[in-house]
Design a protein around this motif. Structure first.
Motif, short mmCIF file in Angstrom:
data_model
loop_
_atom_site.label_atom_id
_atom_site.label_comp_id
_atom_site.label_asym_id
_atom_site.label_seq_id
_atom_site.Cartn_x
_atom_site.Cartn_y
_atom_site.Cartn_z
N MET A 53 26.62 -30.22 -2.00
CA MET A 53 25.47 -30.50 -1.14
C MET A 53 24.20 -30.00 -1.79
SD MET A 53 26.97 -29.14 2.48
CE MET A 53 25.89 -30.11 3.50
N THR A 54 23.09 -30.68 -1.46
CA THR A 54 21.76 -30.23 -1.85
C THR A 54 20.87 -30.34 -0.61
OG1 THR A 54 22.00 -30.88 -4.16
CG2 THR A 54 19.75 -30.73 -3.31
N PHE A 55 20.00 -29.35 -0.41
CA PHE A 55 19.04 -29.37 0.69
C PHE A 55 17.65 -29.41 0.10
CE2 PHE A 55 22.30 -26.37 2.69
CZ PHE A 55 23.06 -27.41 3.17
N LYS A 56 16.80 -30.26 0.70
CA LYS A 56 15.40 -30.35 0.29
C LYS A 56 14.53 -30.08 1.52
CE LYS A 56 15.92 -33.64 -3.49
NZ LYS A 56 15.48 -34.95 -4.01
N LYS A 57 13.72 -29.05 1.43
CA LYS A 57 12.77 -28.73 2.49
C LYS A 57 11.41 -29.25 2.07
CE LYS A 57 10.77 -24.88 5.04
NZ LYS A 57 10.79 -23.43 5.24
N ASN A 58 10.84 -30.14 2.88
CA ASN A 58 9.53 -30.73 2.60
C ASN A 58 9.47 -31.34 1.20
OD1 ASN A 58 8.70 -29.87 5.18
ND2 ASN A 58 8.17 -27.86 4.37
N SER A 60 11.14 -30.48 -1.53
CA SER A 60 11.51 -29.61 -2.65
C SER A 60 12.90 -29.02 -2.44
CB SER A 60 10.52 -28.45 -2.77
OG SER A 60 9.24 -28.94 -3.05
N PRO A 61 13.75 -29.05 -3.47
CA PRO A 61 15.10 -28.49 -3.33
C PRO A 61 15.06 -27.00 -2.99
CG PRO A 61 14.93 -29.79 -5.34
CD PRO A 61 13.54 -29.63 -4.80
N THR A 62 15.87 -26.60 -2.01
CA THR A 62 15.99 -25.19 -1.66
C THR A 62 17.36 -24.66 -2.08
OG1 THR A 62 16.74 -25.75 0.57
CG2 THR A 62 14.39 -25.32 0.28
N LYS A 63 18.37 -25.49 -1.97
CA LYS A 63 19.72 -25.17 -2.45
C LYS A 63 20.24 -26.42 -3.12
CE LYS A 63 20.62 -21.63 0.82
NZ LYS A 63 21.37 -20.45 0.73
N GLN A 64 20.85 -26.25 -4.30
CA GLN A 64 21.32 -27.40 -5.06
C GLN A 64 22.78 -27.24 -5.44
OE1 GLN A 64 17.86 -27.21 -7.95
NE2 GLN A 64 18.07 -29.42 -7.70
N ASN A 65 23.53 -28.33 -5.28
CA ASN A 65 24.93 -28.40 -5.70
C ASN A 65 25.77 -27.22 -5.20
OD1 ASN A 65 24.80 -30.90 -7.08
ND2 ASN A 65 23.71 -29.85 -8.72
N ILE A 66 25.59 -26.88 -3.92
CA ILE A 66 26.42 -25.84 -3.32
C ILE A 66 27.70 -26.48 -2.79
CG2 ILE A 66 24.43 -24.38 -2.77
CD1 ILE A 66 24.69 -25.34 0.16
N GLU A 67 28.70 -25.67 -2.54
CA GLU A 67 29.96 -26.18 -2.00
C GLU A 67 29.71 -26.84 -0.64
OE1 GLU A 67 32.98 -26.27 -3.55
OE2 GLU A 67 31.77 -25.59 -5.25
N GLU A 83 15.94 -32.70 4.08
CA GLU A 83 16.83 -33.76 3.64
C GLU A 83 18.15 -33.14 3.21
OE1 GLU A 83 17.07 -37.57 0.58
OE2 GLU A 83 15.50 -36.05 0.29
N VAL A 84 19.25 -33.75 3.64
CA VAL A 84 20.58 -33.30 3.26
C VAL A 84 21.19 -34.36 2.35
CG1 VAL A 84 22.87 -32.68 4.11
CG2 VAL A 84 20.84 -32.09 5.46
N LEU A 85 21.61 -33.95 1.16
CA LEU A 85 22.27 -34.85 0.23
C LEU A 85 23.70 -34.36 0.04
CD1 LEU A 85 19.13 -34.31 -0.99
CD2 LEU A 85 19.89 -36.23 -2.34
N VAL A 86 24.65 -35.28 0.06
CA VAL A 86 26.05 -34.96 -0.19
C VAL A 86 26.46 -35.77 -1.42
CG1 VAL A 86 28.41 -35.09 0.70
CG2 VAL A 86 26.52 -34.46 2.23
N ASP A 87 26.94 -35.06 -2.43
CA ASP A 87 27.33 -35.69 -3.70
C ASP A 87 26.21 -36.60 -4.21
OD1 ASP A 87 29.72 -34.30 -3.60
OD2 ASP A 87 30.77 -35.93 -2.59
N ASN A 88 24.98 -36.06 -4.19
CA ASN A 88 23.76 -36.71 -4.69
C ASN A 88 23.34 -37.95 -3.90
OD1 ASN A 88 23.32 -34.84 -6.81
ND2 ASN A 88 24.93 -35.85 -7.99
#
Length: 103
Positions: A53-58, A60-67, A83-88
Motif C-alpha cells: 500500500m501507498t498513502f498520499k496526503k494532499n 504527496s506520499p506519506t507512506k510507501q510500499n508498506i505491507e 489517496e490510497v493505492l494498493v499494488d500501485n
C-alpha cells in the motif's frame, strides 16, 4: 469508533466524506508520538486486497510500499485529501471538505 466520529459519517462513491468528526485527545491507538495523539481521525476498512500500500496526503506520499492492511486510520483535517493505492493502483481518494469538524 463513536468517540472518533458521529453516527452520521458517510463515504460516497467518489470518496467524499460527510458527517461529523469529534476532536480527540490522548488517542494512543493511532501513534505513540504525543503530538500525533490529538486531532480528528478517520477509520476505514478496504474491501480491495493486495500486498503493498501507498498513502498520499494532499498529493504527496506519506507512506510507501508498506505491507497491506485493510483496516486503516488517518489523522485528518477539513482541507486534506488522502489517496490510497494498493499494488500501485489508486483505490480511492478521500476528501473531507464536506464534513463537520467539532471542537
Amino acid at each position: 469508533m463513536s468517540e472518533l466520529v458521529g453516527n452520521d459519517l458517510m463515504v460516497k462513491a467518489d470518496g467524499s466524506v460527510t458527517g461529523t468528526f469529534h476532536h480527540v485527545t490522548g488517542y494512543t491507538e493511532f501513534s505513540s508520538e504525543l503530538d500525533e495523539q490529538e486531532g480528528y481521525y478517520f477509520s476505514f476498512h478496504l474491501t480491495k486486497t493486495g500486498s503493498k500500500m501507498t498513502f498520499k496526503k494532499n498529493g504527496s506520499p506519506t507512506k510507501q510500499n508498506i505491507e497491506f492492511d485493510p483496516d486503516i486510520i488517518f489523522r485528518v483535517t477539513k482541507n486534506d485529501t488522502f489517496e490510497v493505492l494498493v499494488d500501485n493502483q489508486s483505490v480511492v481518494t478521500f476528501n473531507f471538505s464536506g464534513a463537520t469538524f467539532e471542537g
